[in-house]
Scaffold this active site. Structure first.
Site, PDB file in Angstrom:
ATOM      1  N   HIS A  18       0.837  -1.197   0.000  1.00 46.78           N
ATOM      2  CA  HIS A  18       0.000   0.000   0.000  1.00 46.78           C
ATOM      3  C   HIS A  18       0.871   1.246   0.000  1.00 46.78           C
ATOM      4  O   HIS A  18       2.107   1.159  -0.071  1.00 46.78           O
ATOM      5  CB  HIS A  18      -1.013  -0.035   1.145  1.00 46.78           C
ATOM      6  CG  HIS A  18      -0.425  -0.048   2.529  1.00 46.78           C
ATOM      7  ND1 HIS A  18       0.426   0.925   2.987  1.00 46.78           N
ATOM      8  CD2 HIS A  18      -0.566  -0.932   3.563  1.00 46.78           C
ATOM      9  CE1 HIS A  18       0.771   0.672   4.228  1.00 46.78           C
ATOM     10  NE2 HIS A  18       0.194  -0.472   4.603  1.00 46.78           N
ATOM     11  N   HIS A  21       4.068   1.388   2.285  1.00 48.90           N
ATOM     12  CA  HIS A  21       5.217   0.599   1.811  1.00 48.90           C
ATOM     13  C   HIS A  21       5.851   1.289   0.608  1.00 48.90           C
ATOM     14  O   HIS A  21       7.073   1.345   0.475  1.00 48.90           O
ATOM     15  CB  HIS A  21       4.779  -0.817   1.405  1.00 48.90           C
ATOM     16  CG  HIS A  21       3.973  -1.519   2.453  1.00 48.90           C
ATOM     17  ND1 HIS A  21       2.736  -2.065   2.196  1.00 48.90           N
ATOM     18  CD2 HIS A  21       4.211  -1.737   3.766  1.00 48.90           C
ATOM     19  CE1 HIS A  21       2.259  -2.609   3.304  1.00 48.90           C
ATOM     20  NE2 HIS A  21       3.139  -2.415   4.270  1.00 48.90           N
ATOM     21  N   CYS A 126       1.879  -7.747  21.454  1.00 48.91           N
ATOM     22  CA  CYS A 126       1.046  -7.264  20.341  1.00 48.91           C
ATOM     23  C   CYS A 126       1.369  -8.097  19.108  1.00 48.91           C
ATOM     24  O   CYS A 126       2.527  -8.127  18.671  1.00 48.91           O
ATOM     25  CB  CYS A 126       1.300  -5.783  20.048  1.00 48.91           C
ATOM     26  SG  CYS A 126       0.489  -5.264  18.507  1.00 48.91           S
ATOM     27  N   CYS A 129       2.591  -5.871  16.081  1.00 51.15           N
ATOM     28  CA  CYS A 129       4.004  -5.455  16.101  1.00 51.15           C
ATOM     29  C   CYS A 129       4.924  -6.646  16.273  1.00 51.15           C
ATOM     30  O   CYS A 129       6.139  -6.514  16.112  1.00 51.15           O
ATOM     31  CB  CYS A 129       4.272  -4.487  17.246  1.00 51.15           C
ATOM     32  SG  CYS A 129       3.280  -3.001  17.176  1.00 51.15           S
ATOM     33  N   CYS A 143      -2.004  -1.537  22.673  1.00 55.22           N
ATOM     34  CA  CYS A 143      -0.783  -1.280  21.914  1.00 55.22           C
ATOM     35  C   CYS A 143      -0.814   0.185  21.458  1.00 55.22           C
ATOM     36  O   CYS A 143      -1.796   0.612  20.843  1.00 55.22           O
ATOM     37  CB  CYS A 143      -0.725  -2.203  20.699  1.00 55.22           C
ATOM     38  SG  CYS A 143       0.480  -1.639  19.482  1.00 55.22           S
ATOM     39  N   HIS A 146      -1.144   0.135  17.380  1.00 59.28           N
ATOM     40  CA  HIS A 146      -2.344  -0.405  16.741  1.00 59.28           C
ATOM     41  C   HIS A 146      -3.637  -0.082  17.490  1.00 59.28           C
ATOM     42  O   HIS A 146      -4.727  -0.312  16.976  1.00 59.28           O
ATOM     43  CB  HIS A 146      -2.229  -1.927  16.609  1.00 59.28           C
ATOM     44  CG  HIS A 146      -1.176  -2.361  15.629  1.00 59.28           C
ATOM     45  ND1 HIS A 146       0.139  -2.526  15.981  1.00 59.28           N
ATOM     46  CD2 HIS A 146      -1.250  -2.622  14.309  1.00 59.28           C
ATOM     47  CE1 HIS A 146       0.836  -2.893  14.915  1.00 59.28           C
ATOM     48  NE2 HIS A 146       0.021  -2.951  13.888  1.00 59.28           N
ATOM     49  N   LYS A 294     -12.398  17.422   1.170  1.00 57.41           N
ATOM     50  CA  LYS A 294     -13.520  16.990   0.353  1.00 57.41           C
ATOM     51  C   LYS A 294     -13.211  15.928  -0.703  1.00 57.41           C
ATOM     52  O   LYS A 294     -13.744  14.850  -0.703  1.00 57.41           O
ATOM     53  CB  LYS A 294     -14.053  18.219  -0.363  1.00 57.41           C
ATOM     54  CG  LYS A 294     -15.443  18.618   0.068  1.00 57.41           C
ATOM     55  CD  LYS A 294     -15.913  19.544  -0.932  1.00 57.41           C
ATOM     56  CE  LYS A 294     -17.012  20.387  -0.946  1.00 57.41           C
ATOM     57  NZ  LYS A 294     -16.836  21.475  -1.882  1.00 57.41           N
ATOM     58  N   LYS A 297     -12.365  12.244  -0.061  1.00 60.57           N
ATOM     59  CA  LYS A 297     -13.343  11.287   0.449  1.00 60.57           C
ATOM     60  C   LYS A 297     -13.241   9.962  -0.286  1.00 60.57           C
ATOM     61  O   LYS A 297     -13.423   8.903   0.292  1.00 60.57           O
ATOM     62  CB  LYS A 297     -14.750  11.848   0.273  1.00 60.57           C
ATOM     63  CG  LYS A 297     -15.251  12.537   1.514  1.00 60.57           C
ATOM     64  CD  LYS A 297     -16.747  12.686   1.448  1.00 60.57           C
ATOM     65  CE  LYS A 297     -17.218  13.612   2.544  1.00 60.57           C
ATOM     66  NZ  LYS A 297     -18.314  14.454   2.125  1.00 60.57           N
TER      67      LYS A 297
END
Ligand code: MSP
Length: 641
Positions: A18, A21, A126, A129, A143, A146, A294, A297
């Site tokens: 994503h 990364h 966690c 992690c 955590c 997170h 705006k 979104k």
């Protein structure tokens, strides 16, 4: 020639790549491309982290074996990096034999040296992690990263004697202030070290988790995720033979701030204990969050945000990430901010410069030998290039991509102004001015050549297009990025559509064909004319447009916009606010008291947060924007037809 070995984190294979990364990998890629330009020996490593509880769980949920699942996601990472033009030299996967072998060797060495012992520990863990949290670190029982509940785990495991290196690490950080950069993260690590350092659990019993690397001295245990993962940086080059010889001593890591503790505390102590030289620097960047404005979104999460690479182009995406984040600090992503940058910096500043300069050179060149003297304006461009390069070099030492790009854009701005003031289109009309025209075109070709080199790390595709268009002479090297040596005008191909403007849909938005585009595109290349080549309109249509004389009462810049001025105008008895895209050609003060012509009956539109009621008319040609004013004085409010 210096050697530069840079790594990214190896990414977990429980989810697809994503925006986050991509950010780290793009930064690393820009840095490695830059170091190659400098002529350094560069080795760039990325890869995937494939063991651990979470991955085993996700694979099971998908009805796949962990290996099959990891294969799929690792392939997605490779493919993503290929599409984004990432120039990594190696891609390591922690499930590869070459990695496992090194991990087991290091484990055995530490075990033999008494650095690893068997013991029991209970603590809050966690799974996100993959580490225990100390009481101090836990926030509201959760955590801190997170914000999820922690699990209390108590079991017998193998431990690395990390605590014994606490004082040594503090001293190392004090003696080497640039070991962890920027400073805020070095201080954060020193902060962790103010609390007693615990020993590090490095294993999991196979009865609970099988998806890991077996301990060489006890096959009922596999090694715990960080002990496995961190060693990838070393295993990739320790096992590489001739190709990777001599690299390790030069290793530098680039990470996001979320994994500072493992890299700033666990990793140096592991290396120290194993007798492996420490890394040279740890570079830590901040986190992207998603903005709430705006237009954004549509971008609900980091995965969707990442899809904008395909929508707007890889170069533009890379540019935005590098330009918008202050290295070390957090940044906010929104599609709106992205499109603003694309339109302003890429389409307008760079795109227009490339287009107009190449068009002018193509029309006036080539010239084998330019003989006209170098004037002050030409020298200023050469100096501007040298300054931009000096700032670039200094900024890249600190991973300050934002500053590096700022310096290049200052140069682009200077060259755009040079085109405006030297007005080659006017010189071309007068044969007596031909020598001066040649000198100007030579400076422009030189400037394009400079940009074709220095932009390579940041806009690889666009930089290549520029180099190709000017038939870039010489090797692609930072040393070649000098303006002022060229004494000819090369044969140049016209560069068009380098970064097409994105229409932001609002009928009057910045970048639409309404108000915004007039000033925004004012450095135009004649494209406006092409756009308006539609059919003829009946006079009744024209009569719908209410043109009137207006007097400017006050003018100021619209904050954060380079192009827009906010005008207060009087139209007859009425006073209203109007936004005009002429800020690059007119100082606000210069407009006060002047009479201009406006379209008075346009629907209101909001530009950069300011409501505009009407549109000022202006002509634009080859970078000159000229407001329509009156030949004889008439009162404001008078009709224009
Ligand atoms: N597998 C571990 C790292 C092991 S390294 C020996 C891991 N993987 S991860 O898939 O979670 O990747 C974390 C890294 O991704 C961050 O350190 C950062 O480089 C990048 N980012 C993930 N989300 C991010 C943002 N929202 N913003 C910026 N970078 C982010 O942790």
């Amino acid at each position: 020639m210096s050697t530069f070995y840079l790594t990214t984190p190896i990414y977990y294979v429980n989810a697809r790549p994503h925006l986050g990364h991509a950010c780290t990998t793009i930064m690393a890629d820009a840095m490695c491309r830059y170091r190659r330009l400098r002529g350094d020996r560069v080795f760039f490593l990325t890869g995937t982290d494939e063991h651990g509880e979470r991955i085993a769980q996700v694979a099971a949920a998908a009805g796949k074996s962990p290996q099959a699942y990891a294969d799929e996601i690792a392939a997605a990472y490779r493919e993503t990096w290929r599409r984004l033009g990432i120039t990594n030299d190696d891609f390591i996967r922690t499930t590869e034999p070459r990695h496992k072998k090194v991990v087991q060797e290091v484990l055995q060495r530490l075990y033999d040296a008494g650095e690893i012992y068997f013991g029991e520990y209970g603590g809050w863990y966690c799974f996100g992690c993959e580490r225990f949290y100390t009481e101090k670190e836990i926030v509201d029982g959760k955590c801190p990263d997170h914000q999820t509940a922690l699990t209390f785990i108590k079991e017998k495991n193998y431990f690395f004697k990390m605590s014994k290196y606490q004082q040594w690490l503090i001293k190392h950080l004090e003696d080497n202030p640039d070991f962890i950069q920027p400073d805020r993260y070095r201080n954060e690590v020193l902060g962790f070290l103010r609390e007693p350092l615990q020993d590090l659990s490095i294993s999991r019993p196979t009865s609970r988790l099988e998806w890991g690397i077996p301990l060489p001295f006890d096959d009922k245990y596999v090694t715990y995720v960080w002990f496995d993962a961190l060693l990838n940086y070393y295993s990739a080059v320790a096992s590489g033979g001739e190709k990777t010889r001599g690299l390790w001593e030069h290793v530098e890591h680039l990470i996001g701030k979320d994994i500072l503790k493992p890299h700033g505390v666990y990793w140096p102590t592991m290396l120290k204990a194993a007798g492996i030289p420490l890394y040279r620097h740890l570079h830590v960047h901040g986190y992207w969050s998603l903005g709430g404005s705006k237009m954004s979104k549509s971008v609900g999460n980091v995965v969707e945000a990442f899809q904008l690479t395909d929508k707007y182009g890889h170069d533009a995406f890379r540019y935005f990430l590098l330009r918008e984040m202050n290295f070390g600090l957090d940044a906010s992503f929104s599609e709106e901010a992205f499109v603003d940058r694309l339109n302003a910096d890429l389409a307008n500043d760079l795109g227009n410069l490339a287009s107009r300069a190449s068009t002018l050179i193509a029309a006036g060149g080539p010239v084998a030998q330019v003989t006209a003297p170098v004037e002050a304006a030409d020298r200023a461009i050469a100096t501007g290039a040298a300054e931009a390069r000096a700032t670039l070099e200094q900024a890249m030492e600190e991973f300050a991509f934002q500053k590096a790009l700022g310096s290049i854009w200052a140069f682009i701005g200077a060259v755009n102004r040079y085109v405006d003031t030297s007005a080659p289109w006017a010189l071309a009309k007068d044969p007596a001015k031909r020598p001066r025209l040649e000198r100007v075109l030579c400076t422009l070709a030189d400037s394009l050549g400079f940009l074709g080199v220095v932009l390579e790390p940041f806009l690889p595709d666009a930089a290549r297009k520029i180099r190709e268009a000017i038939g870039a002479p010489g090797p692609l090297a930072l040393d070649a990025a000098v303006v002022g040596r060229l004494a000819s005008v090369p044969a140049v191909r016209k560069i068009s559509g380098l970064f097409p403007r994105v229409d932001t849909k609002s009928p009057q938005g910045e970048g639409s064909k309404g108000e915004g585009s007039k000033g925004e595109g004012s450095k135009g290349e004649g494209s406006k004319g092409e756009e308006s080549g539609g059919g003829k309109i009946p006079i009744a249509d024209f009569q719908k447009v209410e043109l009137r004389v207006a007097e400017v009462l006050a003018a100021e810049r619209v904050p954060k916009s380079k192009k827009l001025l906010k005008l207060s105008i009087r139209v007859g008895e009425e006073t209203r606010t109007l936004v005009a895209g002429v800020a690059e050609s007119y100082e606000p003060e210069a407009l006060v008291g002047r009479k201009v012509v406006i379209v008075a009956n346009l629907e209101p539109a909001t530009l950069m947060g300011v409501e505009s009621n009407g549109m000022v008319l202006a002509a634009s040609h080859e970078g000159t924007v000229s407001l329509l004013t009156l030949d004889k004085d008439v009162p404001s409010g008078s009709k224009v037809k």
